[in-house]
Design a protein around this motif. Sequence first.
Motif, PDB file in Angstrom:
ATOM      1  N   GLU A   1       0.818  -1.205   0.000  1.00  0.00           N
ATOM      2  CA  GLU A   1       0.000   0.000   0.000  1.00  0.00           C
ATOM      3  C   GLU A   1       0.855   1.261   0.000  1.00  0.00           C
ATOM      4  O   GLU A   1       0.377   2.338  -0.347  1.00  0.00           O
ATOM      5  CB  GLU A   1      -0.927   0.006   1.219  1.00  0.00           C
ATOM      6  CG  GLU A   1      -2.001  -1.070   1.170  1.00  0.00           C
ATOM      7  CD  GLU A   1      -2.964  -0.961   2.323  1.00  0.00           C
ATOM      8  OE1 GLU A   1      -2.713  -0.124   3.218  1.00  0.00           O
ATOM      9  OE2 GLU A   1      -3.952  -1.701   2.341  1.00  0.00           O
TER      10      GLU A   1
ATOM     11  N   TYR B   1      -5.293   8.230   3.021  1.00  0.00           N
ATOM     12  CA  TYR B   1      -6.739   8.237   3.255  1.00  0.00           C
ATOM     13  C   TYR B   1      -7.107   9.122   4.442  1.00  0.00           C
ATOM     14  O   TYR B   1      -6.336   9.272   5.393  1.00  0.00           O
ATOM     15  CB  TYR B   1      -7.236   6.810   3.486  1.00  0.00           C
ATOM     16  CG  TYR B   1      -7.151   5.936   2.258  1.00  0.00           C
ATOM     17  CD1 TYR B   1      -8.174   5.928   1.315  1.00  0.00           C
ATOM     18  CD2 TYR B   1      -6.037   5.132   2.030  1.00  0.00           C
ATOM     19  CE1 TYR B   1      -8.095   5.139   0.180  1.00  0.00           C
ATOM     20  CE2 TYR B   1      -5.948   4.334   0.900  1.00  0.00           C
ATOM     21  CZ  TYR B   1      -6.977   4.338  -0.026  1.00  0.00           C
ATOM     22  OH  TYR B   1      -6.888   3.556  -1.147  1.00  0.00           O
TER      23      TYR B   1
ATOM     24  N   HIS C   1      -9.828  10.219   7.630  1.00  0.00           N
ATOM     25  CA  HIS C   1     -10.638   9.539   8.638  1.00  0.00           C
ATOM     26  C   HIS C   1     -12.107   9.746   8.281  1.00  0.00           C
ATOM     27  O   HIS C   1     -12.488  10.815   7.766  1.00  0.00           O
ATOM     28  CB  HIS C   1     -10.341  10.120  10.024  1.00  0.00           C
ATOM     29  CG  HIS C   1     -10.947   9.325  11.143  1.00  0.00           C
ATOM     30  ND1 HIS C   1     -12.270   9.489  11.536  1.00  0.00           N
ATOM     31  CD2 HIS C   1     -10.430   8.357  11.935  1.00  0.00           C
ATOM     32  CE1 HIS C   1     -12.539   8.662  12.528  1.00  0.00           C
ATOM     33  NE2 HIS C   1     -11.440   7.962  12.793  1.00  0.00           N
TER      34      HIS C   1
ATOM     35  N   SER D   1     -11.875  -0.979   4.159  1.00  0.00           N
ATOM     36  CA  SER D   1     -10.453  -1.266   3.977  1.00  0.00           C
ATOM     37  C   SER D   1     -10.215  -2.639   3.352  1.00  0.00           C
ATOM     38  O   SER D   1      -9.132  -2.907   2.844  1.00  0.00           O
ATOM     39  CB  SER D   1      -9.722  -1.182   5.321  1.00  0.00           C
ATOM     40  OG  SER D   1     -10.307  -2.067   6.262  1.00  0.00           O
ATOM     41  N   ARG D   2     -11.228  -3.503   3.371  1.00  0.00           N
ATOM     42  CA  ARG D   2     -11.082  -4.842   2.785  1.00  0.00           C
ATOM     43  C   ARG D   2     -12.160  -5.065   1.735  1.00  0.00           C
ATOM     44  O   ARG D   2     -13.237  -4.501   1.798  1.00  0.00           O
ATOM     45  CB  ARG D   2     -11.181  -5.913   3.875  1.00  0.00           C
ATOM     46  CG  ARG D   2     -10.043  -5.893   4.882  1.00  0.00           C
ATOM     47  CD  ARG D   2     -10.223  -6.989   5.920  1.00  0.00           C
ATOM     48  NE  ARG D   2     -11.446  -6.815   6.695  1.00  0.00           N
ATOM     49  CZ  ARG D   2     -11.915  -7.706   7.566  1.00  0.00           C
ATOM     50  NH1 ARG D   2     -11.261  -8.835   7.752  1.00  0.00           N
ATOM     51  NH2 ARG D   2     -13.034  -7.461   8.237  1.00  0.00           N
TER      52      ARG D   2
ATOM     53  N   GLY E   1      -9.336   0.506  -4.053  1.00  0.00           N
ATOM     54  CA  GLY E   1      -8.732   1.652  -3.406  1.00  0.00           C
ATOM     55  C   GLY E   1      -8.358   2.709  -4.422  1.00  0.00           C
ATOM     56  O   GLY E   1      -8.631   2.578  -5.621  1.00  0.00           O
TER      57      GLY E   1
ATOM     58  N   ARG F   1     -11.338   5.776   4.600  1.00  0.00           N
ATOM     59  CA  ARG F   1     -11.379   4.308   4.631  1.00  0.00           C
ATOM     60  C   ARG F   1     -11.790   3.844   6.012  1.00  0.00           C
ATOM     61  O   ARG F   1     -11.271   4.326   7.023  1.00  0.00           O
ATOM     62  CB  ARG F   1     -10.020   3.729   4.243  1.00  0.00           C
ATOM     63  CG  ARG F   1     -10.060   2.243   3.942  1.00  0.00           C
ATOM     64  CD  ARG F   1      -8.897   1.823   3.086  1.00  0.00           C
ATOM     65  NE  ARG F   1      -7.610   2.115   3.691  1.00  0.00           N
ATOM     66  CZ  ARG F   1      -6.454   1.711   3.176  1.00  0.00           C
ATOM     67  NH1 ARG F   1      -6.432   1.036   2.048  1.00  0.00           N
ATOM     68  NH2 ARG F   1      -5.318   2.005   3.776  1.00  0.00           N
TER      69      ARG F   1
ATOM     70  N   SER G   1     -12.381   0.621   8.689  1.00  0.00           N
ATOM     71  CA  SER G   1     -12.017  -0.765   8.984  1.00  0.00           C
ATOM     72  C   SER G   1     -13.249  -1.645   9.065  1.00  0.00           C
ATOM     73  O   SER G   1     -13.187  -2.850   8.781  1.00  0.00           O
ATOM     74  CB  SER G   1     -11.230  -0.835  10.296  1.00  0.00           C
ATOM     75  OG  SER G   1     -11.989  -0.275  11.362  1.00  0.00           O
TER      76      SER G   1
END
Length: 321
Positions: free
Chosen positions: A74, A154, A156, A204-205, A209, A229, A231
């Motif tokens: 990343e 990225y 918050h 994030s998964r 991106g 992004r 979590s």
Amino acid sequence: MGAGGRASGKPAKKQGATRGTGGKVRRSLEGRGATPPAEARHWYKDKARAERLAREERGGATTRRPAVRPRKSEDAPEYIGGRNPVVEALRAGVPASALYVGQRLDNDDRVKEAIKIAADKGIALLEASREKLDRLCDGAIHQGLALQVPAYEYHHPNDLIGYAQDAAETPLIVALDSVTDPRNLGAIARSATAFGAHGLLIPSRRSAGVSAGAWKTSAGTLATLPVARASNLTQTLQGYRESGLFIIGLDGTSTQDISTTSLATDPLVIVVGSEGKGLSRLVRESCDQTVRIPMSTATESLNAGVAAGIALYEISRLRRQ
């Protein structure tokens, strides 16, 4: 001795120690170690080649396991290839660190403009061979130009609400649920910028991106539109609800048209699902309302980028009213 007790003409054998085998018998009984695998034997390559040729003669397809490509870090830079995408990215102020220019390149107006903008902005100009450009762009069409973009930083998720408050505007955020095609992300970023959204939210998964493909499709709008992004997308949406935002999910199975929603003028998050599966169950349950885009053919579907663009236009129209 003869029958009459006389000695025969043959001398008697001498009795004594006999000569040994020198260990040959013992060594012949010892093992020779593990049996080598077939691929280690001298005949294996010839046999495999003969079998492959035989399959080809019979018309059988040979299957080859695809090579496993190493996963890109990343923190690794991205590369935008192509003359138009590079020029558009430079015009939009994409934070680039280097411009790679092919050797013996035909300098048309786009190449000249790209070099001039890069020089004016202090971006390093580097000459590169065709082979290097192919490698940097992963084999994609580059037309002799490649722009190196640092890894995206990225935001918050709470920052997106803050940007709307700083602008004294009603928050409008677009969240993506399992949208894995970076071109869709870039197209959605373009529509979000055009219709006044304050940012994109991605998980994030299992999500695309901000990559070179997204930069290229966004036509540089990702340089001004913040992307956050999460979590855990479901928990982040719940946090948005606690902050006073309403969640609308695009769902083709819904019975309510987006044009009839009463939440358009409220602080809003529009959730766009993947083209194949739509919204995930947990995300759908997190929505205050699910709406559909009415179409003349019920079996027809829209990809994520087109659906987001239509939804954002409709929300913008309702807000103007």
